[in-house]
Design a protein around this motif. Sequence first.
Motif, short mmCIF file in Angstrom:
data_model
loop_
_atom_site.label_atom_id
_atom_site.label_comp_id
_atom_site.label_asym_id
_atom_site.label_seq_id
_atom_site.Cartn_x
_atom_site.Cartn_y
_atom_site.Cartn_z
N UNK A 175 46.02 33.80 24.88
CA UNK A 175 44.67 34.31 25.07
C UNK A 175 44.64 35.55 25.95
N UNK A 176 45.62 35.66 26.83
CA UNK A 176 45.52 36.70 27.84
C UNK A 176 46.89 37.05 28.40
N UNK A 177 47.13 38.34 28.63
CA UNK A 177 48.31 38.82 29.34
C UNK A 177 47.82 39.81 30.40
N UNK A 178 48.32 39.68 31.63
CA UNK A 178 47.90 40.60 32.68
C UNK A 178 49.05 40.91 33.62
N UNK A 179 49.10 42.16 34.09
CA UNK A 179 50.07 42.59 35.09
C UNK A 179 49.48 42.39 36.49
N UNK A 239 43.72 20.73 30.35
CA UNK A 239 44.40 21.68 29.46
C UNK A 239 43.41 22.53 28.67
N UNK A 240 42.43 23.08 29.37
CA UNK A 240 41.43 23.94 28.74
C UNK A 240 42.01 25.33 28.47
N UNK A 241 41.51 25.98 27.42
CA UNK A 241 41.87 27.37 27.18
C UNK A 241 41.28 28.23 28.28
N UNK A 255 51.42 35.16 46.58
CA UNK A 255 50.66 35.79 45.49
C UNK A 255 49.71 34.76 44.90
N UNK A 256 48.66 35.22 44.26
CA UNK A 256 47.69 34.30 43.68
C UNK A 256 47.38 34.67 42.24
N UNK A 257 47.10 33.64 41.45
CA UNK A 257 46.68 33.81 40.07
C UNK A 257 45.37 33.05 39.88
N UNK A 258 44.43 33.69 39.23
CA UNK A 258 43.11 33.10 38.99
C UNK A 258 42.97 32.79 37.50
N UNK A 259 42.49 31.62 37.19
CA UNK A 259 42.26 31.21 35.80
C UNK A 259 40.80 30.82 35.63
N UNK A 260 40.15 31.36 34.62
CA UNK A 260 38.76 31.01 34.29
C UNK A 260 38.77 30.36 32.91
N UNK A 261 38.28 29.12 32.84
CA UNK A 261 38.40 28.32 31.62
C UNK A 261 37.12 28.28 30.81
#
Length: 276
Positions: A175-179, A239-241, A255-261
């Motif tokens: 669904x998503x790729x980010x640097x 396990x939501x998209x 480091x941090x990663x943010x996920x919005x479902x």
Amino acid sequence: MLCVLVFCVFKLYLCVSDHEQVGSVAQCSMLHRSNLLAVVGGGVNPKFSEISVLVWDDARVGRDPKDKLVLEFTFTKPVLAVRMRHDKIIIVLKNRIYVYSFPDNPDLSNTKPGTSSAPFTINAHQSEIACLALNQPGSVAASASRKGTLIRLFDTTTRDKLVELRRGTDPATLYCINFSHGSSFLCASTDKGTVHIFALKDTKLNRRSALARVGKVGPVIGQYVDSQWSLASFTVPAECACICAFGKNTSKNVNSVIAICVDGKFHKYVFTPDGN
């Protein structure tokens, strides 16, 4: 400024005024918080052709909507995705990625409508491209096919493949790729509700197959053995998209990663450079 696709209708909201171009579109990408929009037709009642990318300058004054058109890119196959930076625009077709350079003046205020051809193409995957990302300097493009097992990174200047990252062996939809902000890491989310984190600056941090210690193997197995796996991964609840991006670093070692479902929930995960 907010650019929104609502029921496949292109709408632009700007402070006290708004403009609506009646008709459905498939893609709409804004250049930062500017007046430039890249639009691709599609949907039930297409406003524009699905094989063309139209760069629209909403700040231009004119009675005819066509007066706001500053650039047009036309291809022989449907456009699947568009991304813009101040100096580049990347357009994704079924099996190819086109990289264009904007004029020196990024607002294009003096650019006349016309067509252009890509300075080069990148043959990224054998199957259809499903996901694309560009790092902040615009020097590296990351792409994944609909198969979803590999993520490939390319130099946008030389077209060389820089590295191949393996998400997994079973098919999945990315669904998503980010640097990350400094291009040290890359994150990717899938339809399995999993977010993978890869190291780019120091690729030795990425995991590798235990078979890599065996030595030389056959060409088919060798592609699998030589693959770089994510240094860290996490699964969102249920396990939501989701879509993912890197957050602002509060420390050099964290480091941090943010996920919005899709269920409306927001998740934040932290990790160290070694993957913990």
